[in-house]
Design a protein around this motif. Sequence first.
Motif, PDB file in Angstrom:
ATOM      1  N   THR A 205       0.861  -1.255   0.056  1.00 58.09           N
ATOM      2  CA  THR A 205       0.060  -0.034  -0.027  1.00 58.09           C
ATOM      3  C   THR A 205       0.875   1.074   0.014  1.00 58.09           C
ATOM      4  O   THR A 205       0.678   2.146  -0.702  1.00 58.09           O
ATOM      5  CB  THR A 205      -0.855   0.018   1.221  1.00 58.09           C
ATOM      6  OG1 THR A 205      -1.711  -1.130   1.263  1.00 58.09           O
ATOM      7  CG2 THR A 205      -1.875   1.212   1.271  1.00 58.09           C
ATOM      8  N   ALA A 206       1.853   1.451   0.793  1.00 55.35           N
ATOM      9  CA  ALA A 206       2.854   2.249   0.747  1.00 55.35           C
ATOM     10  C   ALA A 206       3.687   2.566  -0.610  1.00 55.35           C
ATOM     11  O   ALA A 206       3.741   3.765  -1.045  1.00 55.35           O
ATOM     12  CB  ALA A 206       3.928   2.173   1.947  1.00 55.35           C
ATOM     13  N   THR A 207       4.050   1.518  -1.142  1.00 64.87           N
ATOM     14  CA  THR A 207       4.660   1.587  -2.561  1.00 64.87           C
ATOM     15  C   THR A 207       3.717   2.194  -3.435  1.00 64.87           C
ATOM     16  O   THR A 207       4.092   2.874  -4.257  1.00 64.87           O
ATOM     17  CB  THR A 207       5.166   0.120  -2.878  1.00 64.87           C
ATOM     18  OG1 THR A 207       6.037  -0.243  -1.802  1.00 64.87           O
ATOM     19  CG2 THR A 207       5.742   0.405  -4.167  1.00 64.87           C
ATOM     20  N   ALA A 208       2.455   1.736  -3.358  1.00 62.53           N
ATOM     21  CA  ALA A 208       1.504   1.998  -4.384  1.00 62.53           C
ATOM     22  C   ALA A 208       1.028   3.511  -4.102  1.00 62.53           C
ATOM     23  O   ALA A 208       1.190   4.334  -5.140  1.00 62.53           O
ATOM     24  CB  ALA A 208       0.195   1.429  -4.346  1.00 62.53           C
ATOM     25  N   ALA A 209       1.126   4.023  -2.808  1.00 60.33           N
ATOM     26  CA  ALA A 209       0.868   5.435  -2.516  1.00 60.33           C
ATOM     27  C   ALA A 209       1.929   6.390  -3.205  1.00 60.33           C
ATOM     28  O   ALA A 209       1.663   7.278  -3.524  1.00 60.33           O
ATOM     29  CB  ALA A 209       0.516   5.575  -1.110  1.00 60.33           C
ATOM     30  N   GLU A 210       3.205   5.868  -2.897  1.00 58.93           N
ATOM     31  CA  GLU A 210       4.332   6.710  -3.331  1.00 58.93           C
ATOM     32  C   GLU A 210       4.332   6.705  -5.025  1.00 58.93           C
ATOM     33  O   GLU A 210       4.718   7.474  -5.455  1.00 58.93           O
ATOM     34  CB  GLU A 210       5.647   5.910  -2.868  1.00 58.93           C
ATOM     35  CG  GLU A 210       5.909   6.166  -1.373  1.00 58.93           C
ATOM     36  CD  GLU A 210       7.050   5.550  -1.075  1.00 58.93           C
ATOM     37  OE1 GLU A 210       7.901   4.631  -1.809  1.00 58.93           O
ATOM     38  OE2 GLU A 210       7.406   5.124   0.312  1.00 58.93           O
ATOM     39  N   ALA A 211       3.838   5.431  -5.525  1.00 66.60           N
ATOM     40  CA  ALA A 211       4.200   5.467  -7.023  1.00 66.60           C
ATOM     41  C   ALA A 211       2.824   6.406  -7.695  1.00 66.60           C
ATOM     42  O   ALA A 211       3.227   7.350  -8.566  1.00 66.60           O
ATOM     43  CB  ALA A 211       3.526   4.013  -7.483  1.00 66.60           C
TER      44      ALA A 211
END
Length: 117
Positions: A101-107
């Motif tokens: 979720t954190a990676t997707a939010a950063e992307a």
Amino acid sequence: MSDIPVISAVQPTTGISTDTSRLGSRANLEKAGKQFEAVFVGMMMKSMRQAHLASDLFESKGLDTFREMQDQKVAQSMADTAPLGIGKAMVDFLAKAQAQTATAAEADAGHAGGTPS
């Protein structure tokens, strides 16, 4: 006129917290995993007690209450010292989902601030 305030919209409480800030810490996830495992073991022990494999000769409400408290302590002790692995699996799953979720939010944040092609 009335002195009673008018409430336009009342949202019912569901008892489920929507605050996910405490999921940010691995220590909190591990504590929740141990608690989950203790609850699971407790439910398993309660189910085994309901099988009534022993005689009801000395059964009483007080003895039932004492057994329930004893089972809760045993379940907590089992989760702390010799876990079955259910809590750890839950912690690993939640940590992995949180990282994704954190990676997707950063992307998404990176694409939103970028220049159009």
